[in-house]
Design a protein around this motif. Sequence first.
Motif, PDB file in Angstrom:
ATOM      1  N   ILE A   1     -46.499 -66.633 -68.079  1.00 56.98           N
ATOM      2  CA  ILE A   1     -47.166 -66.294 -66.818  1.00 56.98           C
ATOM      3  C   ILE A   1     -46.282 -66.645 -65.632  1.00 56.98           C
ATOM      4  O   ILE A   1     -46.195 -65.897 -64.654  1.00 56.98           O
ATOM      5  N   GLU A   2     -45.576 -67.769 -65.711  1.00 59.89           N
ATOM      6  CA  GLU A   2     -44.675 -68.154 -64.620  1.00 59.89           C
ATOM      7  C   GLU A   2     -43.569 -67.114 -64.455  1.00 59.89           C
ATOM      8  O   GLU A   2     -43.183 -66.760 -63.330  1.00 59.89           O
ATOM      9  N   THR A   3     -43.059 -66.660 -65.582  1.00 62.98           N
ATOM     10  CA  THR A   3     -42.007 -65.631 -65.509  1.00 62.98           C
ATOM     11  C   THR A   3     -42.530 -64.359 -64.865  1.00 62.98           C
ATOM     12  O   THR A   3     -41.881 -63.735 -64.017  1.00 62.98           O
ATOM     13  N   MET A   4     -43.764 -63.984 -65.231  1.00 66.69           N
ATOM     14  CA  MET A   4     -44.354 -62.784 -64.654  1.00 66.69           C
ATOM     15  C   MET A   4     -44.586 -62.958 -63.164  1.00 66.69           C
ATOM     16  O   MET A   4     -44.341 -62.034 -62.364  1.00 66.69           O
ATOM     17  N   LEU A   5     -45.007 -64.172 -62.783  1.00 66.37           N
ATOM     18  CA  LEU A   5     -45.248 -64.433 -61.360  1.00 66.37           C
ATOM     19  C   LEU A   5     -43.946 -64.368 -60.574  1.00 66.37           C
ATOM     20  O   LEU A   5     -43.889 -63.840 -59.462  1.00 66.37           O
ATOM     21  N   LYS A   6     -42.855 -64.883 -61.169  1.00 62.44           N
ATOM     22  CA  LYS A   6     -41.551 -64.859 -60.488  1.00 62.44           C
ATOM     23  C   LYS A   6     -41.084 -63.421 -60.276  1.00 62.44           C
ATOM     24  O   LYS A   6     -40.615 -63.050 -59.196  1.00 62.44           O
ATOM     25  N   GLU A   7     -41.219 -62.602 -61.331  1.00 61.89           N
ATOM     26  CA  GLU A   7     -40.804 -61.198 -61.213  1.00 61.89           C
ATOM     27  C   GLU A   7     -41.649 -60.468 -60.185  1.00 61.89           C
ATOM     28  O   GLU A   7     -41.165 -59.625 -59.432  1.00 61.89           O
ATOM     29  N   THR A   8     -42.973 -60.837 -60.150  1.00 55.43           N
ATOM     30  CA  THR A   8     -43.868 -60.194 -59.168  1.00 55.43           C
ATOM     31  C   THR A   8     -43.450 -60.551 -57.752  1.00 55.43           C
ATOM     32  O   THR A   8     -43.436 -59.690 -56.852  1.00 55.43           O
ATOM     33  N   ARG A   9     -43.081 -61.838 -57.526  1.00 49.65           N
ATOM     34  CA  ARG A   9     -42.636 -62.236 -56.185  1.00 49.65           C
ATOM     35  C   ARG A   9     -41.367 -61.496 -55.787  1.00 49.65           C
ATOM     36  O   ARG A   9     -41.230 -61.030 -54.643  1.00 49.65           O
ATOM     37  N   GLU A  10     -40.391 -61.363 -56.731  1.00 49.46           N
ATOM     38  CA  GLU A  10     -39.145 -60.652 -56.412  1.00 49.46           C
ATOM     39  C   GLU A  10     -39.421 -59.194 -56.074  1.00 49.46           C
ATOM     40  O   GLU A  10     -38.819 -58.623 -55.147  1.00 49.46           O
ATOM     41  N   THR A  11     -40.348 -58.615 -56.837  1.00 45.94           N
ATOM     42  CA  THR A  11     -40.716 -57.223 -56.553  1.00 45.94           C
ATOM     43  C   THR A  11     -41.332 -57.084 -55.178  1.00 45.94           C
ATOM     44  O   THR A  11     -41.050 -56.134 -54.433  1.00 45.94           O
ATOM     45  N   ASN A  12     -42.190 -58.077 -54.811  1.00 47.87           N
ATOM     46  CA  ASN A  12     -42.808 -58.039 -53.480  1.00 47.87           C
ATOM     47  C   ASN A  12     -41.750 -58.125 -52.385  1.00 47.87           C
ATOM     48  O   ASN A  12     -41.843 -57.437 -51.352  1.00 47.87           O
ATOM     49  N   VAL A  13     -40.728 -58.972 -52.625  1.00 42.42           N
ATOM     50  CA  VAL A  13     -39.659 -59.114 -51.624  1.00 42.42           C
ATOM     51  C   VAL A  13     -38.913 -57.785 -51.467  1.00 42.42           C
ATOM     52  O   VAL A  13     -38.601 -57.338 -50.349  1.00 42.42           O
ATOM     53  N   LYS A  14     -38.607 -57.134 -52.591  1.00 44.44           N
ATOM     54  CA  LYS A  14     -37.892 -55.853 -52.533  1.00 44.44           C
ATOM     55  C   LYS A  14     -38.726 -54.791 -51.822  1.00 44.44           C
ATOM     56  O   LYS A  14     -38.216 -53.999 -51.027  1.00 44.44           O
ATOM     57  N   VAL A  15     -40.045 -54.787 -52.138  1.00 43.75           N
ATOM     58  CA  VAL A  15     -40.920 -53.816 -51.494  1.00 43.75           C
ATOM     59  C   VAL A  15     -40.976 -54.044 -49.994  1.00 43.75           C
ATOM     60  O   VAL A  15     -40.918 -53.102 -49.184  1.00 43.75           O
ATOM     61  N   GLU A  16     -41.067 -55.320 -49.569  1.00 44.84           N
ATOM     62  CA  GLU A  16     -41.105 -55.620 -48.139  1.00 44.84           C
ATOM     63  C   GLU A  16     -39.796 -55.203 -47.461  1.00 44.84           C
ATOM     64  O   GLU A  16     -39.805 -54.674 -46.337  1.00 44.84           O
ATOM     65  N   SER A  17     -38.647 -55.417 -48.146  1.00 40.78           N
ATOM     66  CA  SER A  17     -37.350 -55.012 -47.568  1.00 40.78           C
ATOM     67  C   SER A  17     -37.282 -53.502 -47.419  1.00 40.78           C
ATOM     68  O   SER A  17     -36.807 -52.972 -46.400  1.00 40.78           O
ATOM     69  N   ALA A  18     -37.777 -52.817 -48.460  1.00 40.42           N
ATOM     70  CA  ALA A  18     -37.763 -51.354 -48.392  1.00 40.42           C
ATOM     71  C   ALA A  18     -38.646 -50.851 -47.262  1.00 40.42           C
ATOM     72  O   ALA A  18     -38.284 -49.919 -46.530  1.00 40.42           O
ATOM     73  N   LEU A  19     -39.818 -51.465 -47.097  1.00 36.37           N
ATOM     74  CA  LEU A  19     -40.705 -51.070 -46.008  1.00 36.37           C
ATOM     75  C   LEU A  19     -40.062 -51.325 -44.649  1.00 36.37           C
ATOM     76  O   LEU A  19     -40.195 -50.528 -43.715  1.00 36.37           O
ATOM     77  N   LYS A  20     -39.353 -52.445 -44.561  1.00 33.21           N
ATOM     78  CA  LYS A  20     -38.668 -52.745 -43.299  1.00 33.21           C
ATOM     79  C   LYS A  20     -37.606 -51.687 -42.988  1.00 33.21           C
ATOM     80  O   LYS A  20     -37.481 -51.220 -41.842  1.00 33.21           O
ATOM     81  N   LEU A  21     -36.812 -51.295 -44.017  1.00 31.25           N
ATOM     82  CA  LEU A  21     -35.809 -50.252 -43.810  1.00 31.25           C
ATOM     83  C   LEU A  21     -36.446 -48.928 -43.407  1.00 31.25           C
ATOM     84  O   LEU A  21     -35.920 -48.196 -42.553  1.00 31.25           O
TER      85      LEU A  21
END
Length: 295
Positions: free
Chosen positions: A48-68
């Motif tokens: 679950i921790e691994t899944m949570l970490k991947e989810t956070r990284e995905t959220n960061v990428k999505v936020e960066s893409a939205l910013k661009l």
Amino acid sequence: MLLHLPNMFLLMNIFHATVAREQSCPACSRYDFEERLLERVLRNELVIETMLKETRETNVKVESALKLIHEDRSRLEDILDSLKKSKIEIDTEINGTLQGALKNMSNALVFMEHLQKEVGTKLDNTIKTAMTNISDAVAEMTQNASKTGLQLKKETEILKDQLTIPFIYFHANSPADYSLDSGQDVIFTNVRVNEGQGYDPKTGIFTVSVPGLYLFTVHYNVYYSTYTYLAITHQGIQIQPSFSHSVSGEFATFSMQVFIRAAMSDKIWVESTHRDTKLHGSDPHNSFSGALIHM
């Protein structure tokens, strides 16, 4: 904290599901079961921790893409604003240019009308002047043509008189010398006929007075056992050479002839081409003659 609550519920569900699948084992102690259960819980928590970490990284990428995307949208809006301003400026410039061009065309039309009127007046005057000049020139040409015709008629009559071709013919015999040296001219002293007066009996040279094609002939006698070397010469060039030697009888007669296209004042004569040239016979047997046969 909000993220941990779903994790806790997820762990509890996994626990109940695991307990429900576990078969009762009378031989297993309570502690052994709890140890295996805790081990499974830890493994699930790591997953679950691994899944949570991947989810956070995905959220960061999505936020960066939205910013661009927001930045690109802002740039596009700026570009659209610039294009709208450029369109307004271009429309204004085109309208100004068209108005200026229309004004220039109007001025050009006015100028052309004025020029057409002025040119028309000048052209009429020019045509009238040209017609007058042509009429005068035609009258002058007619008068000159009449004078020229009369003059040509007179000149033609004069040329007809001048084109009368003289009869050129000569015949001379009786050499001045019967024993000749090399390069010595043979002078035939007795002139029987000399139409055109081209032959000179003092020098033995014929001078051309009418250019054209001539035929020249030489007859000569050679005594027994003597040699004769003669040539008909044109302007210093030996055109027709002749060599003869009588070996029998008392004497022999030889002849030579040549056609020469001669120009005005050309000179033709007979000369000896070798020393000790001997001629023999009475006067009529040695002669030099020529005639104009074509102009």
